[in-house]
Design a protein around this motif. Sequence first.
Motif, mmCIF file in Angstrom:
data_model
loop_
_atom_site.group_PDB
_atom_site.id
_atom_site.type_symbol
_atom_site.label_atom_id
_atom_site.label_comp_id
_atom_site.label_asym_id
_atom_site.label_seq_id
_atom_site.Cartn_x
_atom_site.Cartn_y
_atom_site.Cartn_z
ATOM 1 N N GLU A 156 76.159 -106.571 22.964
ATOM 2 C CA GLU A 156 75.251 -105.704 22.208
ATOM 3 C C GLU A 156 74.263 -105.004 23.146
ATOM 4 O O GLU A 156 73.940 -103.833 22.949
ATOM 5 C CB GLU A 156 74.518 -106.505 21.140
ATOM 6 N N VAL A 157 73.793 -105.706 24.158
ATOM 7 C CA VAL A 157 72.919 -105.079 25.159
ATOM 8 C C VAL A 157 73.671 -103.959 25.854
ATOM 9 O O VAL A 157 73.168 -102.837 26.006
ATOM 10 C CB VAL A 157 72.404 -106.113 26.183
ATOM 11 N N GLU A 158 74.905 -104.231 26.271
ATOM 12 C CA GLU A 158 75.716 -103.216 26.939
ATOM 13 C C GLU A 158 75.922 -102.001 26.033
ATOM 14 O O GLU A 158 75.815 -100.861 26.479
ATOM 15 C CB GLU A 158 77.062 -103.797 27.359
ATOM 16 N N GLY A 159 76.199 -102.219 24.759
ATOM 17 C CA GLY A 159 76.359 -101.111 23.820
ATOM 18 C C GLY A 159 75.103 -100.270 23.711
ATOM 19 O O GLY A 159 75.164 -99.032 23.705
ATOM 20 N N PHE A 160 73.946 -100.919 23.628
ATOM 21 C CA PHE A 160 72.671 -100.208 23.566
ATOM 22 C C PHE A 160 72.466 -99.369 24.830
ATOM 23 O O PHE A 160 72.093 -98.195 24.754
ATOM 24 C CB PHE A 160 71.520 -101.209 23.395
ATOM 25 N N LEU A 161 72.729 -99.965 25.993
ATOM 26 C CA LEU A 161 72.503 -99.254 27.252
ATOM 27 C C LEU A 161 73.437 -98.057 27.413
ATOM 28 O O LEU A 161 73.052 -97.038 27.984
ATOM 29 C CB LEU A 161 72.665 -100.215 28.432
ATOM 30 N N ARG A 162 74.637 -98.159 26.910
ATOM 31 C CA ARG A 162 75.585 -97.039 27.007
ATOM 32 C C ARG A 162 75.228 -95.923 26.019
ATOM 33 O O ARG A 162 75.417 -94.750 26.300
ATOM 34 C CB ARG A 162 77.001 -97.513 26.758
ATOM 35 N N GLU A 163 74.707 -96.305 24.853
ATOM 36 C CA GLU A 163 74.430 -95.338 23.781
ATOM 37 C C GLU A 163 73.071 -94.668 23.919
ATOM 38 O O GLU A 163 72.928 -93.474 23.642
ATOM 39 C CB GLU A 163 74.538 -96.085 22.441
ATOM 40 N N ALA A 164 72.062 -95.386 24.326
ATOM 41 C CA ALA A 164 70.688 -94.875 24.340
ATOM 42 C C ALA A 164 70.473 -93.883 25.481
ATOM 43 O O ALA A 164 70.756 -94.194 26.635
ATOM 44 C CB ALA A 164 69.706 -96.035 24.464
ATOM 45 N N THR A 165 69.989 -92.710 25.152
ATOM 46 C CA THR A 165 69.643 -91.729 26.179
ATOM 47 C C THR A 165 68.127 -91.589 26.232
ATOM 48 O O THR A 165 67.567 -90.513 26.028
ATOM 49 C CB THR A 165 70.317 -90.371 25.926
ATOM 50 N N ILE A 166 67.497 -92.711 26.476
ATOM 51 C CA ILE A 166 66.055 -92.766 26.674
ATOM 52 C C ILE A 166 65.830 -93.260 28.098
ATOM 53 O O ILE A 166 66.648 -93.991 28.641
ATOM 54 C CB ILE A 166 65.383 -93.692 25.638
ATOM 55 N N GLY A 187 65.070 -102.469 21.733
ATOM 56 C CA GLY A 187 65.262 -102.213 23.149
ATOM 57 C C GLY A 187 65.411 -103.481 23.955
ATOM 58 O O GLY A 187 65.640 -104.574 23.413
ATOM 59 N N ILE A 188 65.271 -103.297 25.264
ATOM 60 C CA ILE A 188 65.366 -104.422 26.188
ATOM 61 C C ILE A 188 64.249 -104.325 27.213
ATOM 62 O O ILE A 188 63.695 -103.252 27.465
ATOM 63 C CB ILE A 188 66.725 -104.467 26.921
ATOM 64 N N ARG A 189 63.937 -105.454 27.810
ATOM 65 C CA ARG A 189 63.055 -105.500 28.958
ATOM 66 C C ARG A 189 63.548 -106.630 29.838
ATOM 67 O O ARG A 189 64.278 -107.512 29.380
ATOM 68 C CB ARG A 189 61.600 -105.694 28.556
ATOM 69 N N GLY A 190 63.163 -106.603 31.088
ATOM 70 C CA GLY A 190 63.613 -107.658 31.975
ATOM 71 C C GLY A 190 63.105 -107.476 33.375
ATOM 72 O O GLY A 190 62.153 -106.737 33.629
ATOM 73 N N ASN A 191 63.784 -108.159 34.290
ATOM 74 C CA ASN A 191 63.426 -108.062 35.695
ATOM 75 C C ASN A 191 64.694 -108.116 36.530
ATOM 76 O O ASN A 191 65.758 -108.515 36.050
ATOM 77 C CB ASN A 191 62.433 -109.159 36.083
ATOM 78 N N GLY A 192 64.567 -107.709 37.779
ATOM 79 C CA GLY A 192 65.713 -107.703 38.668
ATOM 80 C C GLY A 192 65.342 -107.196 40.039
ATOM 81 O O GLY A 192 64.165 -107.101 40.391
#
Length: 151
Positions: free
Chosen positions: A12-22, A82-87
């Motif tokens: 689901e995260v991957e789907g959001f990242l591929r779809e969202a153009t923000i 959305g998502i948030r994180g670190n890396g």
Amino acid sequence: MTEYRGTWDADEVEGFLREATIPIRLATHRPDGSLWLVTLWYRYRDGVLECATQSTADVVGFLRNDPDVAFDISTNQIPYRGIRGNGTVTISADDGTPVLRDLVDRYLESDDSSLARWLLSDEREEVCLRLEPREIYSWDFSDRMGGTTDE
């Protein structure tokens, strides 16, 4: 390996990242230890977030000094999700222009605008910022905000 927490699983995260153009909001440290936040376009490929920026941008120097970052990719309109994180970010001079071309297509949908022409001009030296997430936390308020509009 990325640790996923929150509302969505990895697919689901991957789907959001591929779809969202923000844009992605990327937080880094300046050499004096203070925080710095930049907003960049991104693309998602094989578990990695890729951005392009000019090689002379301040953020490039900051990331060379300290490649650890925090990030946020979230909607600005209801329902919030959305998502948030670190890396950790690595910088590649070789991939900057090809990534930028993909980002122009993704966000502007054409290279016909004056902005696209300026971004893709030969005078600009681009680098690729490749962010490998360590941790991603997702949220989705669609259920509780679904009937609410922002207009």
